[in-house]
Design an enzyme around this catalytic site. Structure first.
Site, PDB file in Angstrom:
ATOM      1  CB  VAL A   1      -5.761 -13.327  -0.763  1.00 24.08           C
ATOM      2  CG1 VAL A   1      -4.325 -13.324  -0.263  1.00 24.08           C
ATOM      3  CG2 VAL A   1      -6.740 -13.383   0.405  1.00 24.08           C
ATOM      4  CE  LYS A   2      -2.443  -6.491  -6.437  1.00 22.95           C
ATOM      5  NZ  LYS A   2      -2.389  -5.027  -6.272  1.00 22.95           N
ATOM      6  CB  VAL A   3      -0.108 -14.237  -3.538  1.00 22.57           C
ATOM      7  CG1 VAL A   3      -1.096 -14.574  -2.432  1.00 22.57           C
ATOM      8  CG2 VAL A   3      -0.475 -14.967  -4.821  1.00 22.57           C
TER       9      VAL A   3
END
Ligand code: E4P
Length: 216
Positions: A82-84
């Protein structure tokens, strides 16, 4: 060094994956939008083709939304990262998701301190954008050197994922520094494959062989 492809283009992903070159994929909302179509289908397909880590980015800017989206994105596969974004909410989401066994890539990193904080939050990857720093007259690659030194000093397990790569020499420089991963636009990976002397050499071999008028 691991090579990721920085794209949501399925044709490019298949092409380089078939050569055995890809350790993973990074996407972002702009790359998804460039491909058009149904992003859900594209994400599903990418995670099917690629066995390695696939970064899929949240679009929420609030902590709770990031958690919700992160959990949804993770359903596309066990290999989803998951890219934040590198924001206070992004780091809070990074800490939570990581504690739940969902690996995180903290993106839009432009300083050594941001990388240090992302590592403290438990990120699996930090993504420093070197090309965008070069674009504004700063030395993007010196950021990679600084982050590498800091992570080595304190044995952080977080991997440096060099992003916003513009040309093949960026890759050589990142490899010399010892960055863990580069994520490449397909055009850069295409250029890395080529050398004019390879083409000339092959042409000569084939025309010399023709003179023999024999088969193999
Ligand atoms: C990283 O994960 C990003 O998708 C990417 O490398 C951004 O690069 P750009 O500056 O070419 O948009």
């Amino acid at each position: 060094m691991k090579i990721f492809l920085d794209t949501a283009n399925l044709e490019a992903i298949r092409k380089f994956n078939d050569m055995g070159l890809l350790d993973g994929i990074t996407t972002n909302p702009s790359l998804m939008s460039k491909e058009g179509g149904d992003p859900k289908k594209v994400m599903e397909e990418i995670t099917k083709i690629i066995k390695g880590d696939v970064s899929l980015e949240v679009v929420s800017t609030q902590y709770s939304g990031m958690i919700e989206e992160g959990k949804r994105l993770r359903q596309y596969g066990e290999n989803v990262i998951v890219k934040v974004p590198m924001t206070p909410d992004g780091l809070k989401a990074c800490k939570y998701l990581s504690s739940q066994g969902i690996p995180v890539n903290v993106t839009l990193v432009f300083s050594p301190n941001q990388a240090l904080l992302a590592a403290k939050s438990g990120a699996k990857y930090v993504s420093p954008f070197i090309g965008r720093l070069d674009d504004v007259g700063q030395d993007g690659m010196s950021l990679i050197q600084d982050i590498k030194k800091i992570f080595d000093n304190y044995n952080f397990g977080t991997q440096i994922l060099v992003a916003s790569i513009r040309h093949p020499m960026h890759v050589v420089e990142a490899a010399k520094i010892g960055a863990h991963v580069v994520t490449l636009p397909p055009a850069v990976l295409d250029k890395m494959l080529q050398h004019p002397l390879t083409d000339i050499g092959l042409e000569n071999f084939l025309s010399d062989w023709k003179k023999l008028k024999a088969g193999i």
